[in-house]
Write a protein that holds these residues in place. Structure first.
Motif, PDB file in Angstrom:
ATOM      1  N   MET A  26      32.626  45.156  13.344  1.00  0.00           N
ATOM      2  CA  MET A  26      33.589  46.263  13.230  1.00  0.00           C
ATOM      3  C   MET A  26      34.957  45.779  13.697  1.00  0.00           C
ATOM      4  O   MET A  26      35.105  45.295  14.811  1.00  0.00           O
ATOM      5  CB  MET A  26      33.132  47.448  14.083  1.00  0.00           C
ATOM      6  N   SER A  27      35.974  45.900  12.848  1.00  0.00           N
ATOM      7  CA  SER A  27      37.303  45.400  13.168  1.00  0.00           C
ATOM      8  C   SER A  27      37.990  46.288  14.206  1.00  0.00           C
ATOM      9  O   SER A  27      37.606  47.440  14.418  1.00  0.00           O
ATOM     10  CB  SER A  27      38.154  45.346  11.897  1.00  0.00           C
ATOM     11  N   GLU A  28      39.040  45.728  14.825  1.00  0.00           N
ATOM     12  CA  GLU A  28      39.794  46.496  15.816  1.00  0.00           C
ATOM     13  C   GLU A  28      40.479  47.694  15.182  1.00  0.00           C
ATOM     14  O   GLU A  28      40.636  48.743  15.815  1.00  0.00           O
ATOM     15  CB  GLU A  28      40.827  45.592  16.491  1.00  0.00           C
ATOM     16  N   GLN A  29      40.912  47.534  13.925  1.00  0.00           N
ATOM     17  CA  GLN A  29      41.581  48.644  13.235  1.00  0.00           C
ATOM     18  C   GLN A  29      40.643  49.839  13.070  1.00  0.00           C
ATOM     19  O   GLN A  29      41.034  50.995  13.295  1.00  0.00           O
ATOM     20  CB  GLN A  29      42.092  48.186  11.854  1.00  0.00           C
ATOM     21  N   ILE A  30      39.389  49.563  12.687  1.00  0.00           N
ATOM     22  CA  ILE A  30      38.415  50.641  12.530  1.00  0.00           C
ATOM     23  C   ILE A  30      38.068  51.243  13.885  1.00  0.00           C
ATOM     24  O   ILE A  30      37.942  52.466  14.027  1.00  0.00           O
ATOM     25  CB  ILE A  30      37.150  50.119  11.811  1.00  0.00           C
ATOM     26  N   THR A  31      37.933  50.392  14.889  1.00  0.00           N
ATOM     27  CA  THR A  31      37.638  50.866  16.244  1.00  0.00           C
ATOM     28  C   THR A  31      38.703  51.843  16.730  1.00  0.00           C
ATOM     29  O   THR A  31      38.391  52.833  17.404  1.00  0.00           O
ATOM     30  CB  THR A  31      37.547  49.673  17.213  1.00  0.00           C
ATOM     31  N   LEU A  32      39.952  51.583  16.392  1.00  0.00           N
ATOM     32  CA  LEU A  32      41.053  52.465  16.790  1.00  0.00           C
ATOM     33  C   LEU A  32      41.151  53.686  15.884  1.00  0.00           C
ATOM     34  O   LEU A  32      41.415  54.801  16.349  1.00  0.00           O
ATOM     35  CB  LEU A  32      42.375  51.689  16.761  1.00  0.00           C
ATOM     36  N   ALA A  33      40.921  53.482  14.569  1.00  0.00           N
ATOM     37  CA  ALA A  33      41.144  54.557  13.593  1.00  0.00           C
ATOM     38  C   ALA A  33      40.123  55.677  13.719  1.00  0.00           C
ATOM     39  O   ALA A  33      40.479  56.865  13.594  1.00  0.00           O
ATOM     40  CB  ALA A  33      41.127  53.986  12.169  1.00  0.00           C
ATOM     41  N   ILE A  34      38.856  55.358  13.971  1.00  0.00           N
ATOM     42  CA  ILE A  34      37.808  56.388  13.977  1.00  0.00           C
ATOM     43  C   ILE A  34      38.049  57.447  15.052  1.00  0.00           C
ATOM     44  O   ILE A  34      38.024  58.649  14.759  1.00  0.00           O
ATOM     45  CB  ILE A  34      36.414  55.747  14.099  1.00  0.00           C
ATOM     46  N   PRO A  35      38.313  57.089  16.321  1.00  0.00           N
ATOM     47  CA  PRO A  35      38.588  58.147  17.310  1.00  0.00           C
ATOM     48  C   PRO A  35      39.805  58.990  16.959  1.00  0.00           C
ATOM     49  O   PRO A  35      39.793  60.216  17.160  1.00  0.00           O
ATOM     50  CB  PRO A  35      38.820  57.356  18.607  1.00  0.00           C
ATOM     51  N   LEU A  36      40.862  58.363  16.431  1.00  0.00           N
ATOM     52  CA  LEU A  36      42.061  59.124  16.068  1.00  0.00           C
ATOM     53  C   LEU A  36      41.765  60.107  14.931  1.00  0.00           C
ATOM     54  O   LEU A  36      42.235  61.253  14.945  1.00  0.00           O
ATOM     55  CB  LEU A  36      43.186  58.167  15.667  1.00  0.00           C
ATOM     56  N   LEU A  37      40.980  59.668  13.953  1.00  0.00           N
ATOM     57  CA  LEU A  37      40.614  60.551  12.842  1.00  0.00           C
ATOM     58  C   LEU A  37      39.748  61.705  13.325  1.00  0.00           C
ATOM     59  O   LEU A  37      39.925  62.854  12.892  1.00  0.00           O
ATOM     60  CB  LEU A  37      39.871  59.758  11.757  1.00  0.00           C
ATOM     61  N   VAL A  38      38.821  61.413  14.234  1.00  0.00           N
ATOM     62  CA  VAL A  38      37.949  62.464  14.767  1.00  0.00           C
ATOM     63  C   VAL A  38      38.773  63.503  15.529  1.00  0.00           C
ATOM     64  O   VAL A  38      38.560  64.715  15.379  1.00  0.00           O
ATOM     65  CB  VAL A  38      36.859  61.858  15.670  1.00  0.00           C
ATOM     66  N   ILE A  39      39.716  63.050  16.336  1.00  0.00           N
ATOM     67  CA  ILE A  39      40.577  63.985  17.077  1.00  0.00           C
ATOM     68  C   ILE A  39      41.378  64.846  16.115  1.00  0.00           C
ATOM     69  O   ILE A  39      41.501  66.067  16.301  1.00  0.00           O
ATOM     70  CB  ILE A  39      41.513  63.197  18.029  1.00  0.00           C
ATOM     71  N   LEU A  40      41.914  64.244  15.045  1.00  0.00           N
ATOM     72  CA  LEU A  40      42.663  65.012  14.041  1.00  0.00           C
ATOM     73  C   LEU A  40      41.763  66.041  13.366  1.00  0.00           C
ATOM     74  O   LEU A  40      42.142  67.215  13.211  1.00  0.00           O
ATOM     75  CB  LEU A  40      43.251  64.058  13.002  1.00  0.00           C
ATOM     76  N   ILE A  41      40.567  65.615  12.972  1.00  0.00           N
ATOM     77  CA  ILE A  41      39.635  66.523  12.289  1.00  0.00           C
ATOM     78  C   ILE A  41      39.281  67.711  13.180  1.00  0.00           C
ATOM     79  O   ILE A  41      39.304  68.869  12.745  1.00  0.00           O
ATOM     80  CB  ILE A  41      38.353  65.751  11.881  1.00  0.00           C
ATOM     81  N   MET A  42      38.961  67.446  14.442  1.00  0.00           N
ATOM     82  CA  MET A  42      38.543  68.519  15.327  1.00  0.00           C
ATOM     83  C   MET A  42      39.704  69.442  15.704  1.00  0.00           C
ATOM     84  O   MET A  42      39.506  70.635  15.923  1.00  0.00           O
ATOM     85  CB  MET A  42      37.890  67.945  16.587  1.00  0.00           C
ATOM     86  N   THR A  43      40.924  68.921  15.762  1.00  0.00           N
ATOM     87  CA  THR A  43      42.088  69.785  15.994  1.00  0.00           C
ATOM     88  C   THR A  43      42.273  70.751  14.835  1.00  0.00           C
ATOM     89  O   THR A  43      42.533  71.950  15.040  1.00  0.00           O
ATOM     90  CB  THR A  43      43.360  68.936  16.186  1.00  0.00           C
ATOM     91  N   ILE A  44      42.111  70.242  13.618  1.00  0.00           N
ATOM     92  CA  ILE A  44      42.240  71.104  12.437  1.00  0.00           C
ATOM     93  C   ILE A  44      41.106  72.125  12.382  1.00  0.00           C
ATOM     94  O   ILE A  44      41.329  73.293  12.032  1.00  0.00           O
ATOM     95  CB  ILE A  44      42.285  70.240  11.158  1.00  0.00           C
ATOM     96  N   VAL A  45      39.893  71.710  12.748  1.00  0.00           N
ATOM     97  CA  VAL A  45      38.777  72.663  12.835  1.00  0.00           C
ATOM     98  C   VAL A  45      39.118  73.765  13.834  1.00  0.00           C
ATOM     99  O   VAL A  45      38.829  74.954  13.601  1.00  0.00           O
ATOM    100  CB  VAL A  45      37.473  71.946  13.243  1.00  0.00           C
ATOM    101  N   GLY A  46      39.745  73.400  14.934  1.00  0.00           N
ATOM    102  CA  GLY A  46      40.121  74.386  15.949  1.00  0.00           C
ATOM    103  C   GLY A  46      41.084  75.443  15.445  1.00  0.00           C
ATOM    104  O   GLY A  46      41.044  76.587  15.919  1.00  0.00           O
ATOM    105  N   THR A  47      41.929  75.085  14.483  1.00  0.00           N
ATOM    106  CA  THR A  47      42.869  76.080  13.947  1.00  0.00           C
ATOM    107  C   THR A  47      42.159  77.157  13.126  1.00  0.00           C
ATOM    108  O   THR A  47      42.765  78.184  12.810  1.00  0.00           O
ATOM    109  CB  THR A  47      43.945  75.406  13.069  1.00  0.00           C
ATOM    110  N   ASP A  48      40.898  76.918  12.768  1.00  0.00           N
ATOM    111  CA  ASP A  48      40.116  77.937  12.048  1.00  0.00           C
ATOM    112  C   ASP A  48      39.323  78.828  12.994  1.00  0.00           C
ATOM    113  O   ASP A  48      38.639  79.753  12.549  1.00  0.00           O
ATOM    114  CB  ASP A  48      39.140  77.270  11.076  1.00  0.00           C
ATOM    115  N   LEU A  49      39.390  78.539  14.293  1.00  0.00           N
ATOM    116  CA  LEU A  49      38.667  79.336  15.278  1.00  0.00           C
ATOM    117  C   LEU A  49      39.642  80.188  16.086  1.00  0.00           C
ATOM    118  O   LEU A  49      40.805  79.838  16.246  1.00  0.00           O
ATOM    119  CB  LEU A  49      37.882  78.425  16.234  1.00  0.00           C
ATOM    120  N   ARG A  50      39.133  81.298  16.567  1.00  0.00           N
ATOM    121  CA  ARG A  50      39.920  82.175  17.448  1.00  0.00           C
ATOM    122  C   ARG A  50      39.101  82.429  18.705  1.00  0.00           C
ATOM    123  O   ARG A  50      37.875  82.312  18.703  1.00  0.00           O
ATOM    124  CB  ARG A  50      40.218  83.504  16.753  1.00  0.00           C
TER     125      ARG A  50
END
Length: 303
Positions: free
Chosen positions: A1-25
């Motif tokens: 697993m490259s360093e780029q993927i190691t860095l990209a996956i957590p950032l993508l997960v944080i982005l995804i979950m932040t957007i999921v949060g905007t659908d919750l109240r």
């Protein structure tokens, strides 16, 4: 697993979950008062039952530890926001589906590491390659799920008009982030997926069907209404891919497990929406036929 993927996956997960949060109240959690027993029973029951289901699928198919571990991580993840989409297609109670997902994600920082550790201990035993550090999983779940989720909810609370106005584009960004996450895993593990494609697809189908079966049995056992049942069933197979992938890669360094998760998600997104629509159409036909049958029965009685 490259360093780029190691860095990209957590950032993508944080982005995804932040957007999921905007659908919750925050009201989605207050709705628990309408289901004070049902929602906790379902959420805790899912964690116990689905981890056992995933472990048994790995045992029945004699899956390699990396793939069996990916199945257990998926089962131990909280309910995905997609469960609400499936529930809507199936004509289910969307408010109940959202409440289940919200409550599940709220507790995930505590329960997901425990459920996954139990599954690894019970089904993988002394497999050193699949050791699961409990505290590190809890830390990653906190950073990758709970905090971004709360951030998205606060954004919706304090900028409700903006979130509502840009809901479509924001959800599009979230979908794009999921696709990028999958693409990174698929590209990195293409050779593995090609070599084990039949096994990965077979395990994905069996795990999805086993999770769905567990959901249908729970609905029958709890004697829920058709709308409640249609909301509840889809929370069983629809688990949080992002958190499971984050755990497999950032905590365990197991890209093979992440490859299985990518194939599993692709299988589910191809299978579950048409199945939900078919069940919705079937239920509608049953409801239409029932009044006609009752009317015919009443006519015979009068005669």
């Amino acid at each position: 697993m490259s360093e780029q993927i190691t860095l990209a996956i957590p950032l993508l997960v944080i982005l995804i979950m932040t957007i999921v949060g905007t659908d919750l109240r925050f009201a989605d959690f207050l709705r628990m008062r309408r289901y004070p027993v049902l929602v906790p029973t379902i959420v805790f029951g899912q964690w116990m039952l689905l981890v056992l289901v995933a472990g048994l699928v790995g045992w029945v198919l004699t899956l390699p530890p990396t793939i069996a571990g990916g199945a257990i991580l998926f089962a131990a993840a909280p309910v995905a926001a997609l469960s609400g989409y499936y529930a809507k297609l199936a004509g289910g109670d969307l408010a109940l589906a959202v409440t289940i997902a919200a409550f599940s994600n709220l507790l995930a920082t505590l329960i997901t590491p425990i459920a996954a550790s139990f599954g690894f201990w019970w089904f993988l035993g002394n497999e050193q390659a699949m050791a699961l550090p409990l505290l590190k999983v809890a830390q990653q779940t906190l950073i990758g799920l709970l905090l971004p989720l709360l951030a998205g909810m606060l954004l919706r609370h304090h900028a409700a008009n903006w979130v509502e106005r840009w809901r479509g584009p924001v959800q599009g960004v979230g979908l794009f982030a999921i696709l990028v996450l999958l693409a990174l895993v698929l590209a990195d593990q293409f050779a593995v997926i090609r070599a084990q494609f039949r096994q990965l697809i077979g395990a994905s189908l069996l795990l999805t069907l086993a999770m769905l079966t567990a959901g249908f049995l729970a609905v029958r056992l709890l004697s829920l209404s058709s709308k409640e049942g249609a909301a509840l069933v889809w929370s069983f197979p629809a688990r949080n891919l992002a958190i499971a992938t984050l755990t497999a890669t950032s905590v365990m360094g197991q890209m093979t497990a992440a490859a299985f998760l990518a194939v599993l998600f692709t299988t589910q997104i191809s299978l579950l929406p048409p199945l939900a629509l078919w069940l919705n159409c079937r239920n509608r036909r049953k409801h239409r036929a029932r009044p006609q049958a009752n009317g015919q029965e009443a006519t015979r009685i009068e005669t």
